[in-house]
Enzyme design. Sequence first.
Site, PDB file in Angstrom:
ATOM      1  N   HIS B   7       5.061   6.543   3.244  1.00 42.58           N
ATOM      2  CA  HIS B   7       4.797   7.376   2.064  1.00 42.58           C
ATOM      3  C   HIS B   7       3.305   7.649   1.916  1.00 42.58           C
ATOM      4  CE1 HIS B   7       4.529   3.196   0.385  1.00 42.58           C
ATOM      5  NE2 HIS B   7       3.508   3.711  -0.298  1.00 42.58           N
ATOM      6  N   HIS B  79      -3.319   5.768  -1.535  1.00 41.33           N
ATOM      7  CA  HIS B  79      -3.185   5.125  -0.216  1.00 41.33           C
ATOM      8  C   HIS B  79      -2.126   5.831   0.602  1.00 41.33           C
ATOM      9  CE1 HIS B  79      -0.020   2.779  -2.469  1.00 41.33           C
ATOM     10  NE2 HIS B  79       0.631   2.868  -1.319  1.00 41.33           N
ATOM     11  N   GLU B 130      -1.754   0.910   3.581  1.00 42.67           N
ATOM     12  CA  GLU B 130      -0.744  -0.125   3.376  1.00 42.67           C
ATOM     13  C   GLU B 130       0.097  -0.216   4.644  1.00 42.67           C
ATOM     14  OE1 GLU B 130       2.149   0.825   0.332  1.00 42.67           O
ATOM     15  OE2 GLU B 130       2.780  -1.263   0.121  1.00 42.67           O
TER      16      GLU B 130
END
Lengths: 134, 134
Positions: B7, B79, B130
């Site tokens: 994502h 992020h 991440e």
Amino acid sequence: MIGRLNHVAIAVPDLDAACAQYASALGATVGAPQDEPDHGVTVVFIDLPNTKIEFLYPLGDDSPIKGFLEKNPSGGIHHICYEVDDIVAAREKLLAEGARVLGNGEPKIGAHGKPVLFLHPKDFNGCLIELEQV
Amino acid sequence: MIGRLNHVAIAVPDLDAACAQYASALGATVGAPQDEPDHGVTVVFIDLPNTKIEFLYPLGDDSPIKGFLEKNPSGGIHHICYEVDDIVAAREKLLAEGARVLGNGEPKIGAHGKPVLFLHPKDFNGCLIELEQV
């Protein structure tokens, strides 16, 4: 209306270092640098299984990336690109909803050889959005 | 090593407005807000055909998103998340390459219920990355 996430573009201050790091530390598939003199950038694509990361590095004195890197010396995410089927229909819908299209509002041929438009970041949660007709 | 782009997370200053805009002006499939009190965020997923956009909105006084929105009042990309098969193996490789892992270096259970780690943005072209084990 929007379809796939075509790519996430990251402006990088050191293209060789960024490519080496993604290839080595992150084990990604890193393409060869491509100069795009019409767009003032050298681009490198990182192929992920479902989308692409696009490194942007300034090319020439008028590069649109130069100011971004001056403000963000470590680099940063420059824009995200959503695919659309019909870029003129997309533009009309966005204008009707009050969103601002950058430049003169006419689609240009982007770095991938396809018609693109950019939307004003202030209208979209601080994100510069590219629309690309596929 | 890295797999799919899981994502792109966008911190938004007005969650209802962002959801309405993505549903209407961009014609996207917008999920229902989910409170994640352990992470100090309310999240909304935008389902694209190949990946997801994750809206992040502060929840509670200690939200990790609060400071980001103070610095970026219009919002912004917070992020990007890459999938990995083995997060501990990924961490060891990254540490060996000199990259910094945030926090105490131990994977935590992220907002999706899976082990995650965050990498230092200064080591990765100004992007907070991440890693999520899938």
